[in-house]
Design a protein around this motif. Structure first.
Motif, short mmCIF file in Angstrom:
data_model
loop_
_atom_site.label_atom_id
_atom_site.label_comp_id
_atom_site.label_asym_id
_atom_site.label_seq_id
_atom_site.Cartn_x
_atom_site.Cartn_y
_atom_site.Cartn_z
N ALA A 2 33.11 44.59 30.89
CA ALA A 2 33.65 43.42 31.58
C ALA A 2 35.13 43.19 31.27
O ALA A 2 35.80 42.42 31.97
N ASP A 3 35.65 43.87 30.24
CA ASP A 3 37.02 43.60 29.80
C ASP A 3 38.05 44.60 30.33
O ASP A 3 39.24 44.31 30.32
N VAL A 4 37.61 45.80 30.74
CA VAL A 4 38.57 46.78 31.25
C VAL A 4 39.06 46.33 32.62
O VAL A 4 38.48 45.43 33.25
N SER A 5 40.12 46.97 33.10
CA SER A 5 40.66 46.64 34.42
C SER A 5 40.72 47.91 35.27
O SER A 5 41.36 48.88 34.88
N PRO A 6 40.01 47.90 36.40
CA PRO A 6 39.15 46.83 36.90
C PRO A 6 37.84 46.74 36.12
O PRO A 6 37.42 47.72 35.51
N ALA A 7 37.22 45.57 36.14
CA ALA A 7 35.94 45.38 35.45
C ALA A 7 34.92 46.37 36.00
O ALA A 7 34.86 46.64 37.20
N LEU A 8 34.10 46.91 35.10
CA LEU A 8 33.27 48.06 35.42
C LEU A 8 31.90 47.66 35.97
O LEU A 8 31.16 46.89 35.35
#
Length: 335
Positions: A283-289
Motif C-alpha cells: 500500500a506504500d509503494v507508488s503506485p500502490a500495488l
C-alpha cells in the motif's frame, strides 16, 4: 540463588514435597504444607530450574517453529500469529530459519526433537524433492510416535495437521481479473520452482487465464526484491509488448516496479503490475500495488492452535481464504 533444598529447609518439608508443590504435580500435598512451601519460595525468591522441570514434566512448554526467513515480511506475519497463540497458552517459541535449505530443516527437526519440544510447526513452503520429503517425514514420524505434535503451514508431503493458504484460488482471482480487463500479453515472475507455493500459485494463474500463459513468459527467481528486479529485466528484453506482469509475491513486485520505472515505462498506463500476499509495503509503494491478500497472522495462529490441541489421531486440514485487493497498479491494457 536459592535452591530447591533451601526452599525445603525453610518450609520444613522434604525436597520431594517442595518439588511437588513447585512443579504443580498431581500428587496430593496437604494445604498447610503447600502454604509453607509457597511462603518459602516467596521469601527466598526461588526461581525453578526450567531445564530440570522440562526433564521431569510430561507437559512440555517449548514449541519449535521452522520458517524460511523470519526477516521476510511473509514469515514475520506468520510468526506474529504463531507467537500470539503460544503466549496465550504459556508456551515459549524457538524460531529456526532454514533459508529455504531442506537439509537444514531436517537438522532443525532433529535438534528440536532432542530438546523434547511439545510441538513442531513447519511454517515454510513444502518442497518438490521426494528424497528430502522422505527423510523429513521419517523424522517427524518418529517425533510424533514419541508424543510430539506436528503442524504445517502450506502444502507439504508430511504427516501432521495443516493450515493451507488459498494460493491457487488467489492466483485464479488475478488471472480472471486480467482476462476481464482485456490483457493478453502477460508475464509472470515466479518464485523458486522447487517450492509447492510457487507451483500452486502458477497453476491457479494458468487456470484463471484459461491457459493463455506461454512458458517463455515465466521467469523463476528468489522471493526477494532483487530476484523480482532481475526477472523483470529479463522479461522486458525477451518478451516485447507486455501489458501486465504478475509477481508471485509483493517483494518481487516491488523489484519489478523499480525496473519498469528505470526503463521509462509507466505503471499502469504502459504495464500493469500485480503482487501476492498484501504485505504492508504494497500500500506504500507508488503506485500502490494491486495484490492478493492472505490472512497470514491468522494462518500462523491456526497452525499453532492445531499444534497444541489434542486430536483424535487423524490429520486435520484447514484452508483460509484469499481476496484480491484492487489498488492503483492495475488497469486495462493500453489501446
Amino acid at each position: 540463588m536459592a535452591t530447591l533444598a533451601d526452599v525445603a529447609r525453610r518450609a520444613g518439608v522434604s525436597p520431594a514435597t517442595a518439588s511437588r508443590v513447585i512443579s504443580g504435580s498431581s500428587k496430593p500435598v496437604a494445604d498447610e504444607l503447600r502454604e509453607r512451601v509457597l511462603r518459602a519460595v516467596a521469601e527466598l525468591r526461588y526461581v525453578p530450574n526450567a531445564h530440570a522441570q522440562l526433564l521431569a514434566r510430561p507437559q512440555r512448554s517449548v514449541v519449535g517453529v521452522v520458517v524460511h526467513d523470519v526477516s521476510d515480511p511473509y514469515f514475520a506475519e506468520l510468526t506474529r500469529g504463531l507467537q500470539r497463540v503460544a503466549t496465550e497458552r504459556g508456551r515459549l517459541v524457538i524460531i529456526c530459519n532454514s533459508y529455504r535449505d531442506p537439509e537444514r530443516e531436517v537438522e532443525y527437526v532433529d535438534l528440536l526433537r532432542a530438546q523434547q519440544v511439545a510441538a513442531i510447526v513447519l511454517a515454510g513452503s513444502g518442497y518438490h524433492d521426494p528424497a528430502v520429503n522422505a527423510v523429513l517425514d521419517e523424522r517427524l514420524g518418529a517425533y510424533a510416535a514419541a508424543g510430539g505434535r506436528v503442524a504445517v503451514v502450506g502444502r507439504h508431503q508430511h504427516r501432521g495437521d495443516a493450515v493451507l493458504p488459498a494460493n491457487a484460488e488467489g492466483a485464479r482471482l488475478i488471472g480472471g481479473e486480467l482476462r476481464r480487463l482485456g490483457h493478453r500479453a502477460i508475464a509472470v515472475i515466479a518464485g523458486p520452482a522447487t517450492l509447492t507455493t510457487t507451483t500452486d500459485r502458477l497453476a491457479g494463474l494458468h487456470e484463471g487465464l484459461a491457459g493463455r500463459l506461454p512458458a517463455e513468459h515465466v521467469r523463476y527467481a528468489d522471493f526477494t526484491r532483487d530476484g523480482g528486479a532481475r526477472a523483470m529485466a529479463e522479461l522486458l528484453d525477451a518478451v516485447p509488448g507486455l501489458t501486465a506482469v504478475v509477481a508471485l509475491n509483493d517483494s518481487m513486485a516491488v523489484g519489478a516496479l523499480g525496473v519498469l520505472r528505470g526503463r521509462g515505462l509507466r505503471v499502469p498506463a504502459d504495464v500493469s503490475v500485480v503482487g501476492f500476499d498484501d504485505m504492508p509495503v504494497a500500500a506504500d509503494v507508488s503506485p500502490a500495488l494491486t495484490t492478493v491478500r492472505l490472512p497470514l497472522a491468522e494462518l500462523g495462529a491456526r497452525a499453532m492452535t492445531l499444534a497444541l490441541e489434542a486430536a483424535d489421531g487423524s490429520d486435520r486440514v484447514e484452508t483460509l481464504p484469499a481476496e484480491l485487493v484492487h489498488r492503483d497498479s492495475l488497469a486495462p491494457p493500453p489501446t
